[in-house]
Design an enzyme around this catalytic site. Structure first.
Site, PDB file in Angstrom:
ATOM      1  N   LYS A   1     -10.105  12.520   8.701  1.00 39.92           N
ATOM      2  CA  LYS A   1      -9.718  11.959  10.000  1.00 39.92           C
ATOM      3  C   LYS A   1      -9.755  13.039  11.074  1.00 39.92           C
ATOM      4  O   LYS A   1      -9.464  14.201  10.790  1.00 39.92           O
ATOM      5  CB  LYS A   1      -8.289  11.401   9.918  1.00 39.92           C
ATOM      6  CG  LYS A   1      -8.174  10.081   9.198  1.00 39.92           C
ATOM      7  CD  LYS A   1      -6.722   9.601   9.193  1.00 39.92           C
ATOM      8  CE  LYS A   1      -6.580   8.298   8.438  1.00 39.92           C
ATOM      9  NZ  LYS A   1      -7.287   7.163   9.074  1.00 39.92           N
TER      10      LYS A   1
ATOM     11  N   LYS B   1       0.850  -1.200   0.000  1.00 37.62           N
ATOM     12  CA  LYS B   1       0.000   0.000   0.000  1.00 37.62           C
ATOM     13  C   LYS B   1       0.880   1.242   0.000  1.00 37.62           C
ATOM     14  O   LYS B   1       1.703   1.426   0.886  1.00 37.62           O
ATOM     15  CB  LYS B   1      -0.906  -0.013   1.241  1.00 37.62           C
ATOM     16  CG  LYS B   1      -1.689   1.292   1.474  1.00 37.62           C
ATOM     17  CD  LYS B   1      -2.637   1.191   2.671  1.00 37.62           C
ATOM     18  CE  LYS B   1      -3.266   2.533   3.023  1.00 37.62           C
ATOM     19  NZ  LYS B   1      -4.157   2.465   4.213  1.00 37.62           N
TER      20      LYS B   1
ATOM     21  N   GLU C   1      -9.467   3.664   2.168  1.00 40.34           N
ATOM     22  CA  GLU C   1      -8.944   3.840   0.810  1.00 40.34           C
ATOM     23  C   GLU C   1      -7.911   2.792   0.422  1.00 40.34           C
ATOM     24  O   GLU C   1      -7.760   2.464  -0.752  1.00 40.34           O
ATOM     25  CB  GLU C   1      -8.339   5.244   0.671  1.00 40.34           C
ATOM     26  CG  GLU C   1      -6.888   5.418   1.173  1.00 40.34           C
ATOM     27  CD  GLU C   1      -6.705   5.160   2.657  1.00 40.34           C
ATOM     28  OE1 GLU C   1      -7.698   5.221   3.405  1.00 40.34           O
ATOM     29  OE2 GLU C   1      -5.555   4.887   3.082  1.00 40.34           O
TER      30      GLU C   1
ATOM     31  N   ARG D   1      -7.711  -0.450   0.899  1.00 39.06           N
ATOM     32  CA  ARG D   1      -8.261  -1.673   0.285  1.00 39.06           C
ATOM     33  C   ARG D   1      -8.721  -1.411  -1.146  1.00 39.06           C
ATOM     34  O   ARG D   1      -8.713  -2.317  -1.980  1.00 39.06           O
ATOM     35  CB  ARG D   1      -9.378  -2.230   1.174  1.00 39.06           C
ATOM     36  CG  ARG D   1     -10.563  -1.323   1.322  1.00 39.06           C
ATOM     37  CD  ARG D   1     -11.448  -1.695   2.514  1.00 39.06           C
ATOM     38  NE  ARG D   1     -10.812  -1.353   3.798  1.00 39.06           N
ATOM     39  CZ  ARG D   1     -11.346  -1.609   4.991  1.00 39.06           C
ATOM     40  NH1 ARG D   1     -12.515  -2.229   5.064  1.00 39.06           N
ATOM     41  NH2 ARG D   1     -10.707  -1.269   6.096  1.00 39.06           N
TER      42      ARG D   1
ATOM     43  N   ASP E   1     -12.204   6.944   3.941  1.00 42.37           N
ATOM     44  CA  ASP E   1     -10.998   6.668   4.720  1.00 42.37           C
ATOM     45  C   ASP E   1     -10.586   5.194   4.629  1.00 42.37           C
ATOM     46  O   ASP E   1      -9.509   4.828   5.070  1.00 42.37           O
ATOM     47  CB  ASP E   1     -11.229   7.083   6.178  1.00 42.37           C
ATOM     48  CG  ASP E   1      -9.930   7.206   6.954  1.00 42.37           C
ATOM     49  OD1 ASP E   1      -8.852   7.188   6.316  1.00 42.37           O
ATOM     50  OD2 ASP E   1      -9.993   7.332   8.191  1.00 42.37           O
TER      51      ASP E   1
ATOM     52  N   ASP F   1       1.599   6.168   5.741  1.00 41.23           N
ATOM     53  CA  ASP F   1       0.618   5.228   5.184  1.00 41.23           C
ATOM     54  C   ASP F   1       1.103   4.579   3.875  1.00 41.23           C
ATOM     55  O   ASP F   1       0.370   3.815   3.252  1.00 41.23           O
ATOM     56  CB  ASP F   1      -0.719   5.953   4.978  1.00 41.23           C
ATOM     57  CG  ASP F   1      -1.918   5.034   5.155  1.00 41.23           C
ATOM     58  OD1 ASP F   1      -1.767   3.987   5.802  1.00 41.23           O
ATOM     59  OD2 ASP F   1      -3.001   5.375   4.638  1.00 41.23           O
TER      60      ASP F   1
ATOM     61  N   ASP G   1      -2.618   9.999   4.078  1.00 39.09           N
ATOM     62  CA  ASP G   1      -4.020   9.596   4.223  1.00 39.09           C
ATOM     63  C   ASP G   1      -4.754  10.569   5.144  1.00 39.09           C
ATOM     64  O   ASP G   1      -4.703  10.445   6.367  1.00 39.09           O
ATOM     65  CB  ASP G   1      -4.096   8.170   4.775  1.00 39.09           C
ATOM     66  CG  ASP G   1      -5.532   7.687   4.945  1.00 39.09           C
ATOM     67  OD1 ASP G   1      -6.450   8.352   4.417  1.00 39.09           O
ATOM     68  OD2 ASP G   1      -5.725   6.638   5.596  1.00 39.09           O
TER      69      ASP G   1
HETATM   70  N1  BES Z   1      -4.296   4.127   7.058  1.00 41.74           N
HETATM   71  C1  BES Z   1      -5.453   3.860   7.839  1.00 41.74           C
HETATM   72  C2  BES Z   1      -5.208   2.815   8.932  1.00 41.74           C
HETATM   73  C3  BES Z   1      -4.207   3.148   9.996  1.00 41.74           C
HETATM   74  C4  BES Z   1      -4.629   3.677  11.197  1.00 41.74           C
HETATM   75  C5  BES Z   1      -2.866   2.894   9.828  1.00 41.74           C
HETATM   76  C6  BES Z   1      -3.725   3.978  12.188  1.00 41.74           C
HETATM   77  C7  BES Z   1      -1.945   3.180  10.825  1.00 41.74           C
HETATM   78  C8  BES Z   1      -2.372   3.725  12.000  1.00 41.74           C
HETATM   79  C9  BES Z   1      -6.571   3.338   6.941  1.00 41.74           C
HETATM   80  O1  BES Z   1      -6.596   3.879   5.660  1.00 41.74           O
HETATM   81  C10 BES Z   1      -7.867   3.703   7.579  1.00 41.74           C
HETATM   82  O2  BES Z   1      -8.137   4.855   7.687  1.00 41.74           O
HETATM   83  N2  BES Z   1      -8.620   2.699   8.009  1.00 41.74           N
HETATM   84  C11 BES Z   1      -9.877   2.907   8.636  1.00 41.74           C
HETATM   85  C12 BES Z   1     -10.895   1.995   7.991  1.00 41.74           C
HETATM   86  C13 BES Z   1     -12.307   2.275   8.394  1.00 41.74           C
HETATM   87  C14 BES Z   1     -12.763   3.620   7.858  1.00 41.74           C
HETATM   88  C15 BES Z   1     -13.201   1.181   7.861  1.00 41.74           C
HETATM   89  C16 BES Z   1      -9.723   2.581  10.114  1.00 41.74           C
HETATM   90  O3  BES Z   1      -8.988   1.652  10.455  1.00 41.74           O
HETATM   91  O4  BES Z   1     -10.307   3.290  10.918  1.00 41.74           O
HETATM   92 ZN    ZN Z   2      -4.831   4.538   4.911  1.00 43.52          ZN
HETATM   93 MN    MN Z   3      -7.636   5.689   5.570  1.00 46.82          MN
END
Ligand code: BES
Ligand code: ZN
Ligand code: MN
Length: 503
Positions: free
Chosen positions: A279, A267, A351, A353, A349, A290, A272
């Site tokens: 966020k 990824k 994104e 996947r 968010d 990220d 992000d």
């Molecule tokens: N990049 C984030 C996940 C992340 C969070 C990585 C903290 C490292 C530290 C990812 O893109 C994300 O935002 N995931 C969301 C998914 C949700 C919206 C379904 C999450 O984990 O909250």
């Molecule tokens: Zn992310």
């Molecule tokens: Mn995200």
């Protein structure tokens, strides 16, 4: 830092410009006068150390920088009970030695290989030598590029001499470990670079640079090429940013002709923000990291190339910036990916996947024998595991087990979570084929994995490709007390490299 091996005590303690500082790793039951380095000391120094241990039993958390009567500096470090000493503790001890040396501004060290041998690593001392060298490198890293140097200069260890009395053939293993450590640290440099300076374009040029240096073929696909391939996922996520998306393709084909490649997918979200589902401010500031899955894939390939591993390995890194703007993709948008499946965007968010969906479809086209994706995918993986292990999911129990074992050996830990088809219920789309998040807030790491699975699964008549998903969000940054500096950990470069050397 230079790590060398020496076969005699006198040599190991007199390398570098001045005498190297010998390190005495002491278990609770150990007598300091039985330590290999002890024999080399003057009579006075010996007396001093024996006396010292009498007055200060050297226990687990203790460390003593000492100046002996002769003027020789030594480090005496406690590592706890003999019975509890194992490979995990050896790894922590290796990092701790370097961390203490850096704090004391010691430039040259001599360590005794045998101090790190435990019941669960003595069978494979070559691997232990490699792992130690890697850990020394990792602990000697700090991201100082953007800081004015301290007046005395930064404190880094310059040389470590490893005394190996009985084993043969460890020099090569130390060298390999040194290289792996360097590539882990190179991955950390990319991840730690602020989002403003690390764009998809910059990430792509770093890949090109790796290719030029180590003989890896690198191709960078731009937006037009992505459109040609119908990669609607990557294009969709990339829409909101003025930095255009890229797709990085690395081909290291040094294996037998016709042998199916292993495809690594990373990824590469260079920042992000969450997009329109912005966020909250306390969880956004580390999101320049990220792209850590991407940098890990890039530098694992660099390590494998430098180690001249005879394998066919392909790396794929979809690189985008996830930004909110007038041109962003919207919650509710339905994106069409490369394989024709549609994604209903419930949350901008989620994104990672979406871009990986296109990359996994591309991976399939490479006719691989294994696909491994690495992504900072979910906060849920962190909730599940804390910061000490990445989550691993796989369609192959055997491969997964190999990963867990390899991680254990090299200190780059992964721990399994289930990939059960029942979970597919959670990500069924209403207006698209799959939704990009689960129906509730539970099991988010699993929802992410199950989502990705939909894009690597065999369609009617195709044969299944073994697949591993590593949600490395937990290992983006280190836990406190693991003797790694702030910022990126460089996971899972070490794991991927060691796994692929043998797979
Ligand atoms: N990049 C984030 C996940 C992340 C969070 C990585 C903290 C490292 C530290 C990812 O893109 C994300 O935002 N995931 C969301 C998914 C949700 C919206 C379904 C999450 O984990 O909250
Ligand atoms: Zn992310
Ligand atoms: Mn995200």
């Amino acid at each position: 830092m230079e790590i060398t091996l020496s076969k005699t005590i006198s040599k190991s303690m007199s390398i570098g410009r001045q005498a190297s500082t010998p390190v005495f790793l002491i278990k609770d039951e150990d007598r300091i006068d039985r330590h290999e380095f002890f024999k080399f000391l003057s009579v006075e120094d010996k007396k001093y150390l024996i006396n010292f241990q009498k007055n200060f039993p050297v226990k687990k958390e203790h460390s003593h920088p000492l100046v002996l009567p002769s003027g020789l500096k030594v480090l005496v470090i406690g590592i706890g009970e003999k019975a509890k000493f194992n490979n995990r503790r050896a790894i922590m001890a290796a990092r701790r030695v370097v961390a203490i040396a850096r704090r004391e501004r010691i430039r040259d060290l001599a360590v005794n290989f045998n101090d790190f041998v435990a019941k669960d690593n003595r069978e494979n001392q070559k691997l232990l030598a490699e792992v130690l060298a890697t850990q020394f490198q990792m602990a000697n890293y700090e991201f100082v590029k953007y800081k004015t140097p301290q007046a005395e200069g930064w404190s880094f260890v310059q040389t470590i001499d490893v005394l190996v009395l009985k084993q043969n053939g460890l020099a090569e293993a130390l060298k390999a470990g040194e290289i792996i450590g360097e590539e882990i640290n190179n991955a950390r440099n990319l991840s730690n670079t602020p989002g403003g300076d690390m764009t998809p374009q910059v990430l792509a040029s770093e890949a090109v640079e790796i290719g030029r240096k180590w003989g890896v073929k690198v191709t960078v696909l731009d937006e037009n090429a992505l459109a040609g391939l119908k990669m609607g996922g990557i294009l969709g996520v990339g829409k909101g940013s003025s930095e255009r998306p890229k797709f990085i393709l690395m081909e290291y084909l040094k294996g037998p002709r016709g042998e199916k490649p292993v495809v690594l997918v990373g990824k590469g979200v260079t920042f992000d923000t969450g997009g329109l589902n912005l966020k909250p401010d306390n969880s956004i500031y580390e999101m320049h990291m990220d792209m850590s899955g991407g940098s890990a894939v890039m530098h694992a390939i660099a390590a494998l190339a430098r180690l001249k591993v005879n394998k066919n390995i392909v790396g794929l890194v979809p690189a985008v910036e996830n930004m909110p703007s007038g041109s962003s993709y919207h919650p509710g948008d339905v994106l069409t990916t490369m394989n024709g499946k549609t994604i209903e965007v419930l949350n901008t968010d989620a994104e990672g996947r979406i871009i990986l969906a296109d990359a996994l479809e591309y991976a399939k086209k490479c006719k691989p024998r294994l696909v491994v994706d690495v992504a900072t995918l979910t906060g849920s993986a962190m909730s599940a595991l804390g910061q000490r292990a990445s989550a691993i999911f796989s369609t192959s129990e055997k491969v997964q087990e190999r990963f867990v074992e390899t991680g254990e050996a090299v200190g780059d830990f992964v721990w399994p979570l289930p990939l059960w088809e029942e979970y597919e219920e959670d990500i069924k789309g209403t207006f698209g084929d799959v939704a990009n998040m689960g129906k509730n807030r539970y099991g988010g790491a699993i929802s992410g994995a199950i989502f990705l699975w939909q894009f690597i699964k065999p369609n009617n008549g195709e044969t299944a490709i073994p697949w591993v998903h590593i949600d490395m969000a937990p290992r983006t940054t280190p836990a406190e007390s693991e003797f790694l500096s702030k910022g990126s950990t460089g996971a899972p470069v070490g794991l991927l490299t060691e796994f692929l050397k043998k797979f």
